[in-house]
Design a protein around this motif. Sequence first.
Motif, PDB file in Angstrom:
ATOM      1  N   PRO A 178      52.633  73.630 -32.232  1.00  0.00           N
ATOM      2  CA  PRO A 178      53.508  72.610 -31.666  1.00  0.00           C
ATOM      3  C   PRO A 178      52.808  71.750 -30.621  1.00  0.00           C
ATOM      4  O   PRO A 178      53.080  70.555 -30.506  1.00  0.00           O
ATOM      5  N   THR A 179      51.865  72.334 -29.868  1.00  0.00           N
ATOM      6  CA  THR A 179      51.171  71.548 -28.843  1.00  0.00           C
ATOM      7  C   THR A 179      50.293  70.465 -29.463  1.00  0.00           C
ATOM      8  O   THR A 179      50.078  69.416 -28.852  1.00  0.00           O
ATOM      9  N   ALA A 180      49.792  70.694 -30.672  1.00  0.00           N
ATOM     10  CA  ALA A 180      49.027  69.653 -31.366  1.00  0.00           C
ATOM     11  C   ALA A 180      49.939  68.478 -31.691  1.00  0.00           C
ATOM     12  O   ALA A 180      49.562  67.313 -31.501  1.00  0.00           O
ATOM     13  N   LEU A 181      51.138  68.775 -32.167  1.00  0.00           N
ATOM     14  CA  LEU A 181      52.091  67.710 -32.477  1.00  0.00           C
ATOM     15  C   LEU A 181      52.516  66.982 -31.204  1.00  0.00           C
ATOM     16  O   LEU A 181      52.569  65.750 -31.173  1.00  0.00           O
ATOM     17  N   GLU A 182      52.786  67.734 -30.155  1.00  0.00           N
ATOM     18  CA  GLU A 182      53.160  67.114 -28.877  1.00  0.00           C
ATOM     19  C   GLU A 182      52.062  66.176 -28.377  1.00  0.00           C
ATOM     20  O   GLU A 182      52.339  65.073 -27.892  1.00  0.00           O
ATOM     21  N   GLU A 183      50.801  66.608 -28.485  1.00  0.00           N
ATOM     22  CA  GLU A 183      49.675  65.771 -28.043  1.00  0.00           C
ATOM     23  C   GLU A 183      49.570  64.516 -28.890  1.00  0.00           C
ATOM     24  O   GLU A 183      49.349  63.422 -28.362  1.00  0.00           O
ATOM     25  N   LEU A 184      49.716  64.654 -30.200  1.00  0.00           N
ATOM     26  CA  LEU A 184      49.645  63.485 -31.073  1.00  0.00           C
ATOM     27  C   LEU A 184      50.670  62.433 -30.663  1.00  0.00           C
ATOM     28  O   LEU A 184      50.384  61.232 -30.683  1.00  0.00           O
ATOM     29  N   LEU A 185      51.836  62.873 -30.245  1.00  0.00           N
ATOM     30  CA  LEU A 185      52.896  61.939 -29.855  1.00  0.00           C
ATOM     31  C   LEU A 185      52.571  61.179 -28.574  1.00  0.00           C
ATOM     32  O   LEU A 185      53.193  60.159 -28.295  1.00  0.00           O
ATOM     33  N   THR A 186      51.593  61.657 -27.796  1.00  0.00           N
ATOM     34  CA  THR A 186      51.204  60.942 -26.569  1.00  0.00           C
ATOM     35  C   THR A 186      50.146  59.886 -26.844  1.00  0.00           C
ATOM     36  O   THR A 186      49.858  59.064 -25.970  1.00  0.00           O
ATOM     37  N   LEU A 187      49.534  59.924 -28.019  1.00  0.00           N
ATOM     38  CA  LEU A 187      48.454  58.998 -28.354  1.00  0.00           C
ATOM     39  C   LEU A 187      48.995  57.775 -29.077  1.00  0.00           C
ATOM     40  O   LEU A 187      50.049  57.815 -29.697  1.00  0.00           O
TER      41      LEU A 187
ATOM     42  N   THR B  78      46.086  72.840 -24.379  1.00  0.00           N
ATOM     43  CA  THR B  78      45.689  73.892 -25.314  1.00  0.00           C
ATOM     44  C   THR B  78      44.505  73.413 -26.147  1.00  0.00           C
ATOM     45  O   THR B  78      44.226  72.211 -26.224  1.00  0.00           O
ATOM     46  N   ARG B  79      43.835  74.363 -26.802  1.00  0.00           N
ATOM     47  CA  ARG B  79      42.743  73.994 -27.717  1.00  0.00           C
ATOM     48  C   ARG B  79      43.256  73.081 -28.819  1.00  0.00           C
ATOM     49  O   ARG B  79      42.586  72.124 -29.211  1.00  0.00           O
ATOM     50  N   SER B  80      44.449  73.376 -29.325  1.00  0.00           N
ATOM     51  CA  SER B  80      45.005  72.560 -30.410  1.00  0.00           C
ATOM     52  C   SER B  80      45.246  71.125 -29.962  1.00  0.00           C
ATOM     53  O   SER B  80      44.966  70.175 -30.705  1.00  0.00           O
ATOM     54  N   ALA B  81      45.751  70.955 -28.754  1.00  0.00           N
ATOM     55  CA  ALA B  81      45.976  69.604 -28.227  1.00  0.00           C
ATOM     56  C   ALA B  81      44.652  68.882 -28.023  1.00  0.00           C
ATOM     57  O   ALA B  81      44.518  67.696 -28.356  1.00  0.00           O
ATOM     58  N   HIS B  82      43.655  69.583 -27.498  1.00  0.00           N
ATOM     59  CA  HIS B  82      42.343  68.967 -27.306  1.00  0.00           C
ATOM     60  C   HIS B  82      41.734  68.578 -28.655  1.00  0.00           C
ATOM     61  O   HIS B  82      41.108  67.515 -28.791  1.00  0.00           O
ATOM     62  N   ALA B  83      41.921  69.422 -29.669  1.00  0.00           N
ATOM     63  CA  ALA B  83      41.400  69.113 -31.003  1.00  0.00           C
ATOM     64  C   ALA B  83      42.001  67.822 -31.546  1.00  0.00           C
ATOM     65  O   ALA B  83      41.304  67.029 -32.198  1.00  0.00           O
ATOM     66  N   VAL B  84      43.289  67.603 -31.285  1.00  0.00           N
ATOM     67  CA  VAL B  84      43.925  66.355 -31.708  1.00  0.00           C
ATOM     68  C   VAL B  84      43.275  65.170 -31.008  1.00  0.00           C
ATOM     69  O   VAL B  84      42.986  64.143 -31.636  1.00  0.00           O
ATOM     70  N   ARG B  85      43.022  65.294 -29.714  1.00  0.00           N
ATOM     71  CA  ARG B  85      42.345  64.212 -28.985  1.00  0.00           C
ATOM     72  C   ARG B  85      40.978  63.918 -29.584  1.00  0.00           C
ATOM     73  O   ARG B  85      40.603  62.756 -29.774  1.00  0.00           O
ATOM     74  N   LEU B  86      40.219  64.985 -29.836  1.00  0.00           N
ATOM     75  CA  LEU B  86      38.877  64.801 -30.404  1.00  0.00           C
ATOM     76  C   LEU B  86      38.942  64.126 -31.768  1.00  0.00           C
ATOM     77  O   LEU B  86      38.145  63.231 -32.064  1.00  0.00           O
ATOM     78  N   ALA B  87      39.864  64.558 -32.595  1.00  0.00           N
ATOM     79  CA  ALA B  87      39.993  63.966 -33.930  1.00  0.00           C
ATOM     80  C   ALA B  87      40.394  62.503 -33.838  1.00  0.00           C
ATOM     81  O   ALA B  87      39.853  61.654 -34.559  1.00  0.00           O
ATOM     82  N   PHE B  88      41.330  62.193 -32.947  1.00  0.00           N
ATOM     83  CA  PHE B  88      41.767  60.802 -32.811  1.00  0.00           C
ATOM     84  C   PHE B  88      40.617  59.902 -32.359  1.00  0.00           C
ATOM     85  O   PHE B  88      40.482  58.776 -32.836  1.00  0.00           O
ATOM     86  N   GLU B  89      39.770  60.412 -31.452  1.00  0.00           N
ATOM     87  CA  GLU B  89      38.602  59.632 -31.021  1.00  0.00           C
ATOM     88  C   GLU B  89      37.713  59.289 -32.207  1.00  0.00           C
ATOM     89  O   GLU B  89      37.080  58.241 -32.235  1.00  0.00           O
TER      90      GLU B  89
END
Length: 195
Positions: free
Chosen positions: A124-133, A99-110
Amino acid sequence: MNRVVHPIEQESFRRLRARLDTSHLPPLTRAVTERVIHSAADLDYAADLVMDEGDLERAHAALHAGAPVVADVEMVAAGITRRAAMCRLADARSGPGLTRSAHAVRLAFEEVGPGALWVIGCAPTALEELLTLDASPALVIGLPVGFVGAAESKAALRESGLPAVSNVSEKGGSAVAAAALNALLYHPVPSEETS
């Protein structure tokens, strides 16, 4: 610098405390609980929120030492006062399984790397993505809202062992997530308490 509290806010908190005794809670837990309840006018958050005082103390110190703050959506970022919050949603794109929200988390973490405070109140997908990083966050305020994935993503956050503020139910949202972070911003640092 001490925050000037408007009389309406003072009265609102007086009424909240007249209806709900929070005096038994540790200081930062009480601050977060009361500010979340205040933001939603929902006393049920007192029994719904999950947090640890030690995690909040470390997050409070990191926040006041300048740790970056990342929000999942602009509404969360806009609700955070006295501090800029990064949100990369405008730069994000969705794709297969992302999702866009998950991708945004990746971009922010970078951009911010480990040690940030993450404030997720919408997706919720943003939170799920954060948990994979391997984000090693100072704190995750995981309060996304919704009937699809919200409660499950918050359960996964609690199971991860990361320092967190979450809640058990499906409710949440931008206002309550921002309120939880604001509680930490507004709470005085030890040097302010003695001056």
